[in-house]
Motif scaffolding. Structure first.
Motif: not given
Lengths: 275, 302
Positions: A188-202
């Motif tokens: 779950y953490d890995v997926a979330l980290l990946g998601a926030i990297m991809a999404a950036g600020e916003g």
């Protein structure tokens, strides 16, 4: 009603004690806590926080791995194993209500986990207090850690029992328990980290991401403990703890919702078991 | 008196296959009914339906007038499954206290029950150290908690030695004398002879016969076999006169009904000089049981 739940409770607690679950869990948690305390004492002088606070932070991170594992191991076999051995047929033939069996088992195993946490963390807390300077803030952090760790244990006992009731077979319940542990605690953490990297600020990182974090009971537990400590040295997802869009107590509410969901689903499912 | 267990036209299917087909039977208070059948005849399925674990496809089941599985129905019945397993690290006394607690009966009853099944000496040893017979007796003690109105015993004596078996039936008879209705299943007619009041034979999900042993023997109408040993050389003549089956050089088996037995024996008496011995063999319990359990269009060879 209370007599029947009490009977199931007493029987399960006796089992947990005789199977040495309580002693084993206490030893594992105690040893890890002690190791972290000694490590914290070694570097504590260089930081502005006391050893107890520092150890509470690192123990909160470690507990996320250990406590769900202990709770799942204790509970995953509890219903499916009895279905396979045939002993649940005997219990279900008596006037006991099915939900009472589920709740009795849940309460007993939760008590077993909580007793292990209280003895292990309590003892280590006392040792730290004996060896080092302790601030009031440190004592509160430690107490919050013990109580919320008990809550985390309860959630995963409920989850393990729910999986046990859902699968009805020990082998499948074991697989499901391992899967849930990996998913909630690691992936779950890995997926979330990946998601926030991809999404950036916003919008995602400020409004969606925090909620996704506390939707996972393991993250909610860690976030609660870290967010309550101002001076916590944190990184990664936990950096969120200092910029939360909601009060840290909301994380506790998330834990409460998880707990109620597992008990409700587990009880409902237990009604449909053909022993 | 009203029946404690009343099963009416019960049908149950698993995946299109009928496991129970139009089964009707009832058990009165104080009555012991034996349910006989081979493995897979539907006995355990019938028990699980009465317990409310399985839902009938059609037909009705009433336990003390209530739907199976409902709270009052579960209060009225006690159950001993075919394979009984208790937590190995609990003692016999702890196991009984647990079930006593679930039934809300006084804990003082536990010692009395342990004594009734002869386990008082082993009461505080862990169940894991019990022999199979002891575990089975603990299961029976568990089934006697709180003076049940209906006792469901699924093959209670399978795997027990003859002495334990006998003691088991004594405890069951005692429970029936106290007013419990007993439904027990078994593999063989020999075993339940004189131990139960009525017998029902189940084969491939259908009830083939029901009644007392005498009823069943009469209904089966199986022939009595008269076994003759002839003197040397006389067997051929006797076979010529009476027919029957030649077993070997000097033995002959004759079948006759109950009504013609005396007549046949009188005729045999006239050939006294040719006979060495006469043996009368009434149909055995196994014969009666096989007669009923093999009846029907889809007869399989056993």
């Amino acid at each position: 009603m209370s007599t029947r739940i009490g009977t199931v409770f007493g029987q399960e607690l006796r089992q947990a004690r005789r199977n040495l679950w309580v002693i084993l869990a206490t030893a594992v948690l105690g040893l890890f806590a002690l190791a972290l305390a000694l490590f914290g004492a070694g570097q504590g002088s260089g930081l502005k926080v006391d050893v107890l606070t520092l150890t509470a932070v690192s123990l909160a991170t470690l507990s996320v791995y250990l406590i769900p594992l202990i709770a799942l191991l204790m509970s995953y076999d509890s219903i499916s194993g009895e279905v396979e051995r045939g002993s649940l047929a005997l219990t279900f033939a008596t006037p006991v209500r099915r939900w009472e069996v589920f709740v009795g088992k849940f309460l007993a195993q939760t008590v077993a986990v909580c007793v292990a946490i209280l003895i292990a963390f309590g003892t280590v807390g006392c040792i730290i207090g004996f060896l080092a300077e302790v601030s009031q803030e440190g004592v509160y952090a430690w107490l919050r850690l013990m109580l919320s760790a008990g809550g985390l244990g309860a959630i995963f006992v409920g989850t393990g029992l729910m999986l046990s009731a859902l699968t009805g077979r020990t082998a499948r319940a074991a697989a499901a328990a391992v899967g849930v542990w990996l998913l909630l605690v690691v992936l779950y953490d890995v997926a979330l980290l990946g998601a926030i990297m991809a999404a950036g600020e916003g919008i995602f990182s400020t409004h969606v991401f925090p909620w996704l974090v506390i939707a996972n009971p393991a993250d909610a537990f860690r976030l609660y403990n870290l967010a309550m400590i101002d001076a916590a040295p944190v990184a990664g997802i936990d950096g969120l703890s200092q910029t939360l869009p909601f009060p840290p107590v909301a994380a506790l509410a998330a834990l409460g919702l998880w707990l109620m969901a597992t008990i409700a689903i587990g009880s409902a499912r237990t009604k449909r078991i053909v022993p | 008196m009203t029946a404690i267990l009343d099963i009416n036209a019960l049908c149950l299917s698993f995946g299109g296959q009928k496991v129970l087909d139009d089964v009707s039977l009832s058990v009165q208070p104080g009555e012991r009914l034996a349910l006989l059948g081979h493995n897979g005849a539907g006995k355990s399925t019938l028990f699980k339906t009465v317990l409310g674990f399985l839902r009938p496809s059609s037909g009705t089941v009433a336990v003390a007038g209530h739907a199976p599985g409902s709270n009052p129905a579960r209060e009225a019945l006690n159950y001993l499954p075919e394979v009984v397993s208790f937590q190995r690290n609990l003692s016999g006394r702890e196991v009984l206290s647990y079930f006593s607690g679930l039934r809300g009966t006084p804990k003082t009853e536990v010692s009395d029950l342990l004594a009734r099944v002869g386990l008082l000496d082993a009461a505080d040893r862990p169940v894991g150290a019990y022999s199979k017979g002891m575990r089975q007796r603990l299961g029976l003690a568990q089934a006697l908690i709180g003076a049940p109105r209906l006792l469901l015993l699924d093959e209670p004596t399978s795997g027990l030695d003859p002495v334990s078996r006998h003691e088991f039936y004594e405890v069951i008879a005692d429970a029936a004398a106290r007013g419990s209705a007993v439904l027990l299943s078994s593999h063989g007619l020999e075993e339940v002879q004189d131990k139960t009041d009525r017998i029902a034979i189940l084969a491939r999900g259908q009830l083939k016969a029901e009644g007392t042993l005498a009823d069943l023997a009469q209904e089966a109408g199986l022939p009595i076999t008269i076994r003759i040993s002839a003197k040397p050389g006389a067997a051929d003549d006797l076979h010529g006169e009476f027919g029957g089956r030649r077993i070997n050089g000097c033995r002959l088996d004759l079948d006759c009904g109950q009504g013609t037995k005396v007549d046949l024996l009188a005729r045999l008496g006239r050939h006294q000089d040719r006979l060495r011995d006469i043996e009368i063999c009434p149909p055995g319990l196994t014969d009666i049981y096989r007669h009923f359990s093999r009846m029907g269009p889809t007869e399989d060879q056993i």
